[in-house]
Design an enzyme around this catalytic site. Structure first.
Site, mmCIF file in Angstrom:
data_model
loop_
_atom_site.group_PDB
_atom_site.id
_atom_site.type_symbol
_atom_site.label_atom_id
_atom_site.label_comp_id
_atom_site.label_asym_id
_atom_site.label_seq_id
_atom_site.Cartn_x
_atom_site.Cartn_y
_atom_site.Cartn_z
ATOM 1 N N SER A 143 1.536 2.228 5.791
ATOM 2 C CA SER A 143 2.948 2.217 5.408
ATOM 3 C C SER A 143 3.762 1.360 6.366
ATOM 4 O O SER A 143 3.486 1.316 7.568
ATOM 5 C CB SER A 143 3.515 3.636 5.416
ATOM 6 O OG SER A 143 4.913 3.624 5.210
ATOM 7 N N TYR A 157 6.019 11.642 8.770
ATOM 8 C CA TYR A 157 5.295 10.690 7.921
ATOM 9 C C TYR A 157 4.900 9.448 8.705
ATOM 10 O O TYR A 157 3.745 9.013 8.662
ATOM 11 C CB TYR A 157 6.165 10.305 6.730
ATOM 12 C CG TYR A 157 5.520 9.304 5.800
ATOM 13 C CD1 TYR A 157 4.429 9.665 5.018
ATOM 14 C CD2 TYR A 157 6.000 8.003 5.697
ATOM 15 C CE1 TYR A 157 3.828 8.754 4.158
ATOM 16 C CE2 TYR A 157 5.410 7.088 4.844
ATOM 17 C CZ TYR A 157 4.320 7.467 4.074
ATOM 18 O OH TYR A 157 3.733 6.561 3.232
#
Length: 299
Positions: A143, A157
């Site tokens: 990501s 996250y």
């Protein structure tokens, strides 16, 4: 394997990148083992395929948090579908949003269980089969959040994806002797289903954070539908890289694949930020080494 097409094992195939990658791989003539926690959603995917594509499609229920023993047994069984596995796409994952102190280690552990340990367990289970392949590859979906962890709300996250990035980069070195190629995909914002499906964590509100939390909640609420990334194009690019065609034709294998204009900006900005601070403090960085021996005192 009698069939010359390669076998893809893809996690998180019920939606998002995983679902799209499966479809593109089938369109290119390869075989796909699609996995997800919900076998019903995989059934929906299968029903939408052409009869010809269904012949090269297999589905299996797989929860990446089941633990290494259970996952190994399932992956070994999947490898018998066509006598091996050539491509592993580690796509399964989800994102928890919330403040780090409020979520504490309970949220971190929940986030790491899927995004980090799940990736590791599936990879470890698949590697014995990948080593038997003559043209193997591991693709891990990371990501761009790793490059912007300062953004309030994405702490757990971003931390999980940072761990995934480090593991993937290390694997690229460990697997090089076996000619297993490794690619770390780093997508920006893409309009995929359920990407912001997890509610903002408010189970442990700390009054000092009220203003910051509310601003963060408002920001995340405005994101869905505004992402510039087209997930269909991203899936095509990933399959191109694995197969060495399309946008990847004639180009060397990329250890990193940054997808999205926003991700590109994030990577460049973080590199510039770190280099700027390093340049400003380079005297300190260099000033902590042992002093060189003085004339007449060297041994």
């Amino acid at each position: 394997m009698a069939d010359s097409s390669r076998v893809w094992l893809i996690t998180g195939t019920s939606s998002g990148f995983g679902k799209r990658i499966a479809k593109v791989a089938l369109e290119r003539g390869d075989r796909v083992i699609a996995t997800a926690r919900s076998i019903e959603k995989l059934q929906e995917l299968e029903e939408g395929l052409s009869p010809e594509h269904r012949q090269r499609f297999r589905k299996a229920a797989l929860d990446v948090t089941e633990g290494e023993d259970a996952i190994k047994a399932k992956v070994d069984a999947m490898a018998t579908f066509w006598g091996g596995i050539d491509i592993l796409i580690n796509n399964a994952g989800f994102g928890l949003v919330g403040l780090i102190e409020e979520g504490g280690t309970k949220q971190l552990r929940r986030q790491f269980e899927t995004n980090v340990f799940g990736v590791m367990d599936v990879t470890a289970a698949a590697l014995p089969h990948l080593r038997e392949s003559k043209d193997a590859a591991v693709v891990v979906v990371g990501s761009r959040s790793v490059w912007i962890p300062e953004l309030v709300g994405i702490g757990p996250y971003a931390a999980s994806k940072a761990a995934v990035h480090a593991i993937t980069e290390n694997l690229s070195s460990e697997l090089a002797p076996f000619n297993i190629k490794v690619c770390l995909v780093q997508p920006g914002g893409f309009r995929t289903e359920g990407i912001y499906g997890q509610p903002y964590f408010t189970g442990n509100p700390i009054p000092a954070y009220d203003t910051l939390r509310e601003a963060s909640i408002k920001r995340f609420a405005g994101v869905p539908g505004s992402e510039k990334g087209d997930p269909d194009k991203a899936a095509i690019a990933i399959v191109d890289v694995v197969r060495g065609e399309g946008v990847a034709k004639g180009r060397p294998w990329p250890p990193y694949l940054v997808l999205g204009e926003d991700a590109e900006v994030n990577v460049k900005n973080k590199c510039a930020k770190v280099l700027k601070v390093l340049d400003e403090w380079v005297d300190v960085a260099r000033g902590v080494s042992f002093d060189p021996p003085q004339d007449g005192h060297s041994k």
